[in-house]
Design a protein around this motif. Structure first.
Motif, short mmCIF file in Angstrom:
data_model
loop_
_atom_site.label_atom_id
_atom_site.label_comp_id
_atom_site.label_asym_id
_atom_site.label_seq_id
_atom_site.Cartn_x
_atom_site.Cartn_y
_atom_site.Cartn_z
N ARG A 1 27.56 42.44 33.04
CA ARG A 1 27.19 41.27 33.84
C ARG A 1 28.43 40.53 34.37
NH1 ARG A 1 21.78 40.13 35.34
NH2 ARG A 1 20.39 40.92 33.73
N VAL A 2 29.59 40.83 33.80
CA VAL A 2 30.83 40.17 34.24
C VAL A 2 31.38 40.95 35.44
CG1 VAL A 2 33.11 39.32 33.56
CG2 VAL A 2 31.26 39.42 31.88
N THR A 3 30.84 40.64 36.60
CA THR A 3 31.20 41.34 37.84
C THR A 3 32.37 40.64 38.54
OG1 THR A 3 29.65 39.97 39.10
CG2 THR A 3 28.79 42.03 38.13
N ASN A 4 32.92 41.29 39.54
CA ASN A 4 33.98 40.67 40.35
C ASN A 4 33.47 39.39 41.01
OD1 ASN A 4 35.76 42.72 39.72
ND2 ASN A 4 35.28 43.93 41.54
N GLU A 5 32.22 39.41 41.43
CA GLU A 5 31.62 38.22 42.06
C GLU A 5 31.59 37.05 41.08
OE1 GLU A 5 27.49 36.84 44.32
OE2 GLU A 5 27.56 38.72 43.17
N LEU A 6 31.20 37.32 39.81
CA LEU A 6 31.16 36.26 38.81
C LEU A 6 32.56 35.72 38.52
CD1 LEU A 6 29.66 34.57 36.67
CD2 LEU A 6 30.04 36.46 35.06
N VAL A 7 33.53 36.62 38.38
CA VAL A 7 34.90 36.19 38.10
C VAL A 7 35.43 35.33 39.24
CG1 VAL A 7 37.28 36.99 37.77
CG2 VAL A 7 35.40 38.14 36.59
N ASP A 8 35.12 35.72 40.48
CA ASP A 8 35.55 34.92 41.64
C ASP A 8 34.88 33.55 41.62
OD1 ASP A 8 36.81 34.64 44.34
OD2 ASP A 8 34.70 34.51 44.96
N LEU A 9 33.60 33.52 41.26
CA LEU A 9 32.86 32.26 41.20
C LEU A 9 33.45 31.33 40.15
CD1 LEU A 9 30.20 30.93 42.36
CD2 LEU A 9 29.08 31.82 40.31
N LEU A 10 33.84 31.89 38.99
CA LEU A 10 34.40 31.08 37.91
C LEU A 10 35.85 30.67 38.20
CD1 LEU A 10 33.08 33.14 34.85
CD2 LEU A 10 32.24 30.92 35.63
N SER A 11 36.59 31.52 38.92
CA SER A 11 38.01 31.25 39.19
C SER A 11 38.22 30.21 40.28
CB SER A 11 38.72 32.55 39.61
OG SER A 11 38.57 33.56 38.66
N ARG A 12 37.35 30.22 41.27
CA ARG A 12 37.59 29.42 42.48
C ARG A 12 37.81 27.93 42.21
NH1 ARG A 12 32.93 30.35 46.21
NH2 ARG A 12 33.24 32.49 45.52
N PRO A 13 36.99 27.27 41.39
CA PRO A 13 37.20 25.82 41.18
C PRO A 13 38.55 25.49 40.54
CG PRO A 13 35.01 26.47 40.45
CD PRO A 13 35.77 27.73 40.71
N ALA A 14 39.10 26.44 39.77
CA ALA A 14 40.38 26.20 39.10
C ALA A 14 41.54 26.13 40.09
CB ALA A 14 40.65 27.29 38.06
N TYR A 15 41.31 26.54 41.34
CA TYR A 15 42.35 26.48 42.37
C TYR A 15 42.14 25.31 43.32
CZ TYR A 15 44.03 30.98 40.75
OH TYR A 15 44.57 31.98 39.97
N ASP A 16 41.10 24.50 43.06
CA ASP A 16 40.89 23.29 43.87
C ASP A 16 42.03 22.30 43.61
OD1 ASP A 16 38.57 24.28 44.86
OD2 ASP A 16 37.24 23.08 43.60
N HIS A 17 42.31 21.46 44.62
CA HIS A 17 43.31 20.42 44.45
C HIS A 17 42.87 19.47 43.33
CE1 HIS A 17 46.41 17.52 45.43
NE2 HIS A 17 45.49 16.57 45.49
N GLY A 18 43.76 19.21 42.39
CA GLY A 18 43.44 18.30 41.29
C GLY A 18 42.75 18.94 40.11
N ALA A 19 42.57 20.28 40.13
CA ALA A 19 41.87 20.95 39.03
C ALA A 19 42.60 20.77 37.70
CB ALA A 19 41.70 22.43 39.35
#
Length: 204
Positions: A100-118
């Motif tokens: 269930r840990v797909t590339n799509e899931l990893v991208d979904l979980l990773s993206r907010p950590a690169y937001d400004h102020g994360a």
């Protein structure tokens, strides 16, 4: 409303229902991460000692946390832990079915950590004082329908806590799910979604 939350989200739902009972009709909690019940594992004579020890250690813990979350130390660590490969490794601990840990899931979980102020947001969360409405305080107060769903293969928050939460509110419906980890709503939505809808229909 009926509030539904997973992990820390389930804590938020529980505390919201306890603080504002007039707006909440029911609460669904998935894998509730509340350490306030852990002392129940120890014999009764030891519990006051452990509580006093915890209070005594709080200033030291806060000081260490304050040092480790200084930007000069914290930001390089944050830069490492937000890397997709690290997040993938973490997610694989959260899911019983690693497929269930797909590339799509990893991208979904990773993206907010690169937001400004994360980084600042995570530092603030780590340094925030513990909530006052813990399970020990909130669950006995709640007189509304409660559903606790727990993945039996959860490696992050052990299912051994379930009986301790059950004692706090015997009216709570508890459903352990086999072949599910810390995120059962995402790992087995075909079981969790009907479970929640049927539970709501049973008392609505």
């Amino acid at each position: 409303v009926v509030l539904v939350g997973n992990s820390i989200g389930s804590l938020v739902c529980m505390a919201t229902a306890a603080a504002y009972p007039e707006i909440v009709r029911g609460v669904v909690m998935l894998n509730l991460p509340d350490s306030s019940v852990v002392d129940e594992f120890f014999p009764a004579p030891m519990r006051p000692v452990l509580r006093n020890l915890g209070r005594w250690l709080q200033p030291l813990t806060a000081a260490i946390k304050g040092i480790l979350t200084q930007p000069v130390l914290f930001n390089p660590v944050f830069g490492f832990i937000r890397h997709p490969s690290v997040i993938r490794s973490w997610a694989q601990q959260a899911y019983a079915d690693r497929s269930r840990v797909t590339n799509e899931l990893v991208d979904l979980l990773s993206r907010p950590a690169y937001d400004h102020g994360a980084s600042c947001a995570l530092r603030a969360m780590l340094n925030s004082p513990p909530g006052k409405l813990t399970a020990k305080i909130a669950l006995p107060k709640l007189q509304i329908p409660l559903l606790l769903i727990w993945g039996k293969q959860d490696q992050m928050v052990p299912p051994t806590l379930i009986p301790l939460f059950a004692k706090l509110n015997p009216a709570m419906t508890i459903v352990p799910l086999d072949k599910a980890g810390h995120c059962p709503h995402d790992e087995t939505p075909e079981r969790v979604n009907p479970l929640i809808l049927n539970w709501i229909a049973s008392w609505l």
